[in-house]
Motif scaffolding. Structure first.
Motif, PDB file in Angstrom:
ATOM      1  N   LEU A  41       0.832  -1.201   0.000  1.00 43.44           N
ATOM      2  CA  LEU A  41       0.000   0.000   0.000  1.00 43.44           C
ATOM      3  C   LEU A  41       0.869   1.255   0.000  1.00 43.44           C
ATOM      4  O   LEU A  41       0.655   2.175  -0.800  1.00 43.44           O
ATOM      5  CB  LEU A  41      -0.930  -0.018   1.214  1.00 43.44           C
ATOM      6  N   LYS A  42       1.861   1.289   0.877  1.00 40.00           N
ATOM      7  CA  LYS A  42       2.719   2.477   1.005  1.00 40.00           C
ATOM      8  C   LYS A  42       3.656   2.640  -0.184  1.00 40.00           C
ATOM      9  O   LYS A  42       3.880   3.759  -0.662  1.00 40.00           O
ATOM     10  CB  LYS A  42       3.542   2.377   2.297  1.00 40.00           C
ATOM     11  N   LEU A  61      -8.317  -7.745   5.484  1.00 37.78           N
ATOM     12  CA  LEU A  61      -7.957  -6.718   4.502  1.00 37.78           C
ATOM     13  C   LEU A  61      -9.202  -6.065   3.909  1.00 37.78           C
ATOM     14  O   LEU A  61      -9.162  -4.894   3.505  1.00 37.78           O
ATOM     15  CB  LEU A  61      -7.101  -7.315   3.378  1.00 37.78           C
ATOM     16  N   ASN A  62     -10.302  -6.808   3.857  1.00 37.17           N
ATOM     17  CA  ASN A  62     -11.532  -6.248   3.308  1.00 37.17           C
ATOM     18  C   ASN A  62     -12.099  -5.124   4.166  1.00 37.17           C
ATOM     19  O   ASN A  62     -12.930  -4.345   3.689  1.00 37.17           O
ATOM     20  CB  ASN A  62     -12.586  -7.343   3.148  1.00 37.17           C
ATOM     21  N   SER A  63     -11.641  -5.046   5.416  1.00 38.32           N
ATOM     22  CA  SER A  63     -12.152  -4.014   6.329  1.00 38.32           C
ATOM     23  C   SER A  63     -11.272  -2.770   6.357  1.00 38.32           C
ATOM     24  O   SER A  63     -11.600  -1.804   7.045  1.00 38.32           O
ATOM     25  CB  SER A  63     -12.257  -4.589   7.755  1.00 38.32           C
ATOM     26  N   THR A  64     -10.169  -2.789   5.638  1.00 39.62           N
ATOM     27  CA  THR A  64      -9.287  -1.618   5.625  1.00 39.62           C
ATOM     28  C   THR A  64      -9.907  -0.510   4.776  1.00 39.62           C
ATOM     29  O   THR A  64     -10.623  -0.797   3.806  1.00 39.62           O
ATOM     30  CB  THR A  64      -7.890  -1.983   5.085  1.00 39.62           C
ATOM     31  N   PRO A  65      -9.663   0.764   5.125  1.00 43.82           N
ATOM     32  CA  PRO A  65     -10.365   1.878   4.464  1.00 43.82           C
ATOM     33  C   PRO A  65     -10.093   2.004   2.977  1.00 43.82           C
ATOM     34  O   PRO A  65     -10.948   2.489   2.231  1.00 43.82           O
ATOM     35  CB  PRO A  65      -9.868   3.113   5.230  1.00 43.82           C
ATOM     36  N   GLU A  66      -8.918   1.572   2.509  1.00 43.35           N
ATOM     37  CA  GLU A  66      -8.597   1.756   1.097  1.00 43.35           C
ATOM     38  C   GLU A  66      -9.282   0.733   0.190  1.00 43.35           C
ATOM     39  O   GLU A  66      -9.504   0.995  -1.000  1.00 43.35           O
ATOM     40  CB  GLU A  66      -7.085   1.696   0.880  1.00 43.35           C
ATOM     41  N   VAL A  67      -9.617  -0.446   0.755  1.00 39.14           N
ATOM     42  CA  VAL A  67     -10.263  -1.485  -0.050  1.00 39.14           C
ATOM     43  C   VAL A  67     -11.713  -1.085  -0.317  1.00 39.14           C
ATOM     44  O   VAL A  67     -12.439  -0.649   0.577  1.00 39.14           O
ATOM     45  CB  VAL A  67     -10.181  -2.857   0.657  1.00 39.14           C
ATOM     46  N   ASN A  68     -12.107  -1.232  -1.563  1.00 34.64           N
ATOM     47  CA  ASN A  68     -13.440  -0.840  -2.055  1.00 34.64           C
ATOM     48  C   ASN A  68     -13.613   0.669  -2.164  1.00 34.64           C
ATOM     49  O   ASN A  68     -14.727   1.153  -2.395  1.00 34.64           O
ATOM     50  CB  ASN A  68     -14.564  -1.432  -1.203  1.00 34.64           C
ATOM     51  N   SER A  69     -12.521   1.405  -1.994  1.00 33.88           N
ATOM     52  CA  SER A  69     -12.565   2.846  -2.272  1.00 33.88           C
ATOM     53  C   SER A  69     -11.450   3.209  -3.253  1.00 33.88           C
ATOM     54  O   SER A  69     -11.700   3.807  -4.294  1.00 33.88           O
ATOM     55  CB  SER A  69     -12.439   3.665  -0.985  1.00 33.88           C
ATOM     56  N   MET A  70     -10.203   2.809  -2.931  1.00 31.25           N
ATOM     57  CA  MET A  70      -9.087   3.048  -3.846  1.00 31.25           C
ATOM     58  C   MET A  70      -8.896   1.881  -4.817  1.00 31.25           C
ATOM     59  O   MET A  70      -8.490   2.074  -5.956  1.00 31.25           O
ATOM     60  CB  MET A  70      -7.797   3.265  -3.065  1.00 31.25           C
TER      61      MET A  70
END
Length: 281
Positions: A226-227, A252-261
């Motif tokens: 990610l970084k 990982l599905n609960s991380t903020p970037e997944v399904n947004s970025m």
């Protein structure tokens, strides 16, 4: 193997880590015992998890120092003098709790004060003048499928295989793209594997690029990607798709970037999930 099966629950992942930490050595025999216990998992998935854990264990526990290299050299010389010269490096690496290839590298650093020479010899054991040392180092490297040059070649080959598989899937669906070589020729320093010429939608999510990862995605390596990569892709090209071919951790599905970025998958989606758009001329 289905998408759902390839998304691993945190409880099972933690159990694998706990069992890995109980292994007496990093030998193939111990690895095979772990694979027997988790026979319901894909060997690629479990093998990738073990590889990640070995790499991290070596990084956290191994200390590079001339004293340690000298000590390993003494151990090696002692066993060789006793004529117990069958798989000496494998025996010693088991005793020291490190991988055979890492032990071999440290041993060479004890034999040759120049670290550059040691690195060269670990990649090509035929350059080592001492034939017994060359043979033992070779055995150590070839019996280590998780660490060292032999393991690196395996991982590179698997990575290329799955990139080619992804490229084939894109072509079969007539999805046009620019690959890394084309993007670099345009001046991009960090590039996804494939930048789509025309965006597609996967289950309603717009995708501009696709990144292939021929490994298992857990929190630590995903955070690194990610970084170092994925945020750059999103900033430059918008939302995309990351494929962890050997599965990934459900958290990982609960991380903020997944399904947004970007979205995560364990294979390239089937045609029914994809909406293709035409390029306006």
């Amino acid at each position: 193997m289905s998408e759902i099966q390839n998304v691993m629950k945190i409880e099972e992942y933690n159990a694998i880590v706990e069992d890995f930490n109980k292994l007496p050595s990093f030998s193939r025999k111990c690895e095979n015992e772990l694979k027997k216990k988790y026979a319901h998992l894909s060997p690629f998935t479990l093998g990738s998890i073990i590889s990640l854990l070995v790499q991290r264990s070596m990084k956290h526990s191994y200390r590079k120092s001339p004293l340690i290299s000298s000590k390993y050299h003494e151990f090696y010389e002692g066993l060789m003098k006793e004529k117990k010269n069958d798989n000496v490096i494998i025996q010693l690496s088991d005793c020291q709790g490190i991988s055979p290839a890492l032990f071999a590298r440290s041993l060479l650093q004890g034999v040759y004060s120049d670290s550059t020479v040691a690195k060269k010899y670990i990649k090509d054991t035929t350059l080592i003048e001492d034939k017994d040392l060359a043979y033992q180092v070779f055995l150590g490297i070839m019996n280590d499928n998780q660490y060292g040059p032999y393991a690196d070649i395996i991982k590179q080959s698997i990575g290329l295989e799955y990139e080619l598989r992804l490229e084939r899937e894109l072509r079969l669906m007539n999805i046009t793209f620019s690959d890394e070589n084309v993007l670099r020729s345009r001046g991009y320093d960090k590039t996804p594997d494939f930048k789509l010429d025309v965006p597609i939608a996967i289950d309603g999510f717009i995708v501009n690029w696709v990144e292939s990862k021929a490994l298992f995605g857990d929190e630590e390596n995903h955070s690194g990607y990610l970084k170092e990569q994925l945020l750059c892709y999103w900033n430059r090209f918008g939302p995309g798709l990351v494929i962890y071919w050997f599965g990934y951790l459900e958290t990982l599905n609960s991380t903020p970037e997944v399904n947004s970025m970007f979205i995560l998958r364990t294979s390239f989606p089937d045609k029914a999930s994809i909406t293709q758009y035409k390029l306006d001329v």
